[in-house]
Design an enzyme around this catalytic site. Structure first.
Site, short mmCIF file in Angstrom:
data_model
loop_
_atom_site.label_atom_id
_atom_site.label_comp_id
_atom_site.label_asym_id
_atom_site.label_seq_id
_atom_site.Cartn_x
_atom_site.Cartn_y
_atom_site.Cartn_z
N GLU A 57 33.90 11.28 42.33
CA GLU A 57 33.00 12.43 42.21
C GLU A 57 33.61 13.74 42.66
O GLU A 57 33.20 14.81 42.22
CB GLU A 57 31.71 12.18 42.98
N HIS B 19 25.18 13.78 43.58
CA HIS B 19 25.12 13.70 45.05
C HIS B 19 24.08 14.68 45.61
O HIS B 19 24.39 15.52 46.45
CB HIS B 19 26.50 13.98 45.65
N ARG C 79 27.75 5.62 48.72
CA ARG C 79 29.03 6.26 48.42
C ARG C 79 29.58 5.62 47.14
O ARG C 79 29.43 4.41 46.93
CB ARG C 79 30.04 6.08 49.56
P1 NAI Z 1 22.98 4.36 59.12
O1 NAI Z 1 24.23 4.35 59.93
O2 NAI Z 1 21.69 4.70 59.78
O3 NAI Z 1 22.79 2.90 58.44
C1 NAI Z 1 23.81 2.20 57.81
C2 NAI Z 1 23.46 0.72 57.89
O4 NAI Z 1 24.39 0.00 57.09
C3 NAI Z 1 23.54 0.14 59.31
O5 NAI Z 1 22.36 -0.56 59.61
C4 NAI Z 1 24.75 -0.78 59.26
O6 NAI Z 1 24.64 -1.90 60.13
C5 NAI Z 1 24.70 -1.19 57.79
N1 NAI Z 1 25.96 -1.76 57.32
C6 NAI Z 1 27.23 -1.56 57.77
N2 NAI Z 1 28.08 -2.33 57.06
C7 NAI Z 1 27.34 -3.01 56.15
C8 NAI Z 1 27.64 -3.95 55.15
N3 NAI Z 1 28.89 -4.41 54.96
N4 NAI Z 1 26.63 -4.44 54.38
C9 NAI Z 1 25.36 -4.03 54.58
N5 NAI Z 1 25.01 -3.13 55.53
C10 NAI Z 1 25.99 -2.63 56.30
O7 NAI Z 1 23.26 5.30 57.87
P2 NAI Z 1 22.19 6.04 56.94
O8 NAI Z 1 21.85 7.36 57.53
O9 NAI Z 1 21.11 5.10 56.58
O10 NAI Z 1 23.10 6.36 55.65
C11 NAI Z 1 23.65 5.30 54.87
C12 NAI Z 1 24.71 5.88 53.94
O11 NAI Z 1 24.09 6.74 52.99
C13 NAI Z 1 25.74 6.80 54.65
O12 NAI Z 1 26.81 6.06 55.20
C14 NAI Z 1 26.19 7.70 53.55
O13 NAI Z 1 27.35 7.15 52.94
C15 NAI Z 1 25.05 7.68 52.54
N6 NAI Z 1 24.38 8.97 52.42
C16 NAI Z 1 24.19 9.51 51.18
C17 NAI Z 1 23.57 10.73 51.02
C18 NAI Z 1 23.31 11.33 49.67
O14 NAI Z 1 23.01 12.53 49.58
N7 NAI Z 1 23.39 10.56 48.61
C19 NAI Z 1 23.14 11.50 52.19
C20 NAI Z 1 23.30 10.82 53.45
C21 NAI Z 1 23.93 9.62 53.55
#
Ligand code: NAI
Length: 350
Positions: A267, A299, A238
Site C-alpha cells: 500500500e 487505510h 496490516r
Molecule cells: P491490540 O494490541 O490492542 O490487540 C492486538 C491483539 O492481537 C492482542 O490481543 C494480541 O494478543 C493479538 N495477537 C498477537 N499475535 C496474534 C496472532 N498471531 N494471532 C492472533 N492474535 C494475535 O491492537 P489493536 O489496537 O486492537 O490493533 C490491532 C491492529 O490493527 C494493529 O496492530 C494495527 O496493525 C491495526 N490497525 C489498523 C488501523 C486502520 O486504520 N486500518 C488503525 C489502527 C490499528
C-alpha cells in the site's frame, strides 16, 4: 518557544495539520509540516530537530534511524498504533520511539463492519445501479448476519469492539488470540477456538492482530484451503497479514466469496495519494480492483474526527513527556515490545 521544542512532521496531509494545529494550542510546540514520507533520503531534513513525527508508511529502518540520530533527533513519535515499519532493534539505545496505542478502536471496528455489510448486501454495486436508472436487484442477494459465525483473529482493543458489534447482530462469534482473555469471552458471550477451527467454521473472518514475524502472510494458500467455501475475509489490520497472490487465487476459484481490505501488502506506493489520472503499475493491486466482490479502502479505518483529535493529543502529550525528560508511558522498544520491562518501574526503556 526555544529551538529545543521543534518537531518535524513527515507525510502530512491537510487533515493532519488541522487536528495537530488545534491540539497544539495547549502545547505551543514549534511544528514544521513536511508532505513527503520519511526514509533514508528525507531523514536528512530532520537535522536540528530533537523530535520527528512519523506515520504508518514511513520507512524507519536502521539506516534512516542512523541518519536521524546523527542529525540530533532523540525521539520518533509515531502518530499511529502499529509500529511494524520501525526497526526497533536499530532504534534501541539510539532513539526513543513512542506511539499512540489507542485512539478510537471504535473507528476501525465500525469501518470493518461497514466493509462486511457493504460486501454482503452489495451496496457498492447497488449505489451505481440506481444512479444509472437500473432498479433491478438481480445479483444483489445477501445473507442474514444473524446466526452466522464470525471468526475474530486478535481480541485486543479493536477486535473486542468488532466482537461487540457483531454480537449485536446476533452472530455467533469465535475468536483466536495467543493471549486469550477468558473473562472477556465470558462477558461478551463468545468462545476462543484453535486457529484451524476458526478457519473451518467461520462464515466471515476478520483480522485484528498486529503484523509480526509470526503473523506475516498468516493467510496463505494452505490456510485459505481450510476455510469454508464462500468465506468473507476482512482485513483492517496490516496488508502483509495476507499473501495477496493466494487471496487472488482464492477469489478466482470462488473459495473466497468476498474480501474487504482496508490495507494492502504494497500500500505504501499508492495509499493516501491520488492516482486517478495516472496508471497503476502494480499488477496485483490492479487485478484485485477488477473483482466485483472485493472492496478496497485506502487505510481509512482510523479516519474519524474523534480518532484524529485523540491521535493529535496523545502524540503531543508523548512529545511533552520526552521534552520533560521523564518516563515515556507510550514508549515501545524491541526488548519489552508491549510487555512491561523497565516501564513497570516507570522508567524509560533505556
Ligand atoms: P491490540 O494490541 O490492542 O490487540 C492486538 C491483539 O492481537 C492482542 O490481543 C494480541 O494478543 C493479538 N495477537 C498477537 N499475535 C496474534 C496472532 N498471531 N494471532 C492472533 N492474535 C494475535 O491492537 P489493536 O489496537 O486492537 O490493533 C490491532 C491492529 O490493527 C494493529 O496492530 C494495527 O496493525 C491495526 N490497525 C489498523 C488501523 C486502520 O486504520 N486500518 C488503525 C489502527 C490499528
Amino acid at each position: 518557544m526555544d529551538d529545543n521544542h521543534r518537531i518535524l512532521f513527515y507525510d502530512t496531509k491537510p487533515y493532519d495539520r488541522r487536528f495537530f494545529d488545534e491540539a497544539n494550542g495547549e502545547f505551543s510546540f514549534d511544528i514544521t509540516y513536511y508532505d513527503g514520507r520519511l526514509d533514508k533520503e528525507t531523514a536528512l531534513f530532520a537535522k536540528g530537530y530533537p523530535v520527528i513525527c512519523g506515520f504508518v508508511n514511513d520507512v524507519i529502518d536502521a539506516e534512516t534511524i542512523k541518519i536521524l540520530k546523527a542529525g540530533g533527533v532523540g525521539l520518533i513519535a509515531l502518530r499511529c498504533a502499529g509500529y511494524n515499519n520501525v526497526d526497533l532493534k536499530g532504534a534501541y539505545g539510539n532513539l526513543h520511539v513512542v506511539r499512540v496505542p489507542a485512539y478510537s478502536p471504535y473507528a476501525v471496528a465500525e469501518h470493518c463492519v461497514g466493509l462486511m455489510l457493504t460486501l454482503n448486501r452489495k451496496i457498492h454495486k447497488a449505489y451505481y445501479r440506481v444512479r444509472d436508472g437500473n432498479f433491478s436487484i438481480n445479483g444483489l442477494l445477501g445473507f442474514d448476519m444473524r446466526g452466522k459465525t464470525a471468526g475474530v483473529i486478535g481480541t485486543g482493543k479493536i477486535g473486542r469492539c468488532v466482537v461487540s458489534i457483531l454480537k449485536g447482530f446476533g452472530m455467533d462469534v469465535i475468536a483466536f488470540d495467543p493471549e486469550p482473555d477468558q473473562a472477556f469471552a465470558d462477558q461478551a458471550g463468545i468462545r476462543y477456538a484453535a486457529i484451524d477451527e476458526l478457519y473451518r467454521l467461520s462464515d466471515i473472518i476478520t483480522l485484528h492482530c498486529p503484523l509480526t514475524p509470526q503473523t506475516h502472510h498468516m493467510i496463505d494458500k494452505s490456510v485459505i484451503s481450510e476455510m469454508k467455501d464462500g468465506v468473507m475475509l476482512i482485513n483492517t489490520g496490516r496488508g502483509k497479514l495476507i499473501k495477496t497472490e493466494a487471496l487472488i487465487e482464492g477469489l478466482k476459484s470462488g473459495k473466497i466469496g468476498s474480501a474487504g481490505l482496508d490495507v494492502y501488502e504494497e500500500e505504501s506506493e499508492y495509499f493516501f495519494e491520488d492516482f486517478s489520472m495516472s496508471m497503476i503499475s502494480d499488477d496485483v493491486l490492479a487485478r484485485l480492483l477488477t473483482f466485483p466482490n472485493v472492496i478496497i479502502t485506502s487505510h481509512q479505518g482510523f479516519f474519524t474526527k474523534e480518532a484524529l483529535a485523540n491521535i493529535a493529543n496523545t502524540t503531543l502529550e508523548n512529545i511533552r513527556e520526552h521534552f520533560n525528560g521523564g518516563y515515556l508511558r507510550n514508549e515501545i522498544c524491541y526488548r519489552c515490545d508491549k510487555k512491561p520491562c523497565r516501564k513497570k518501574d516507570l522508567k524509560r526503556c533505556f
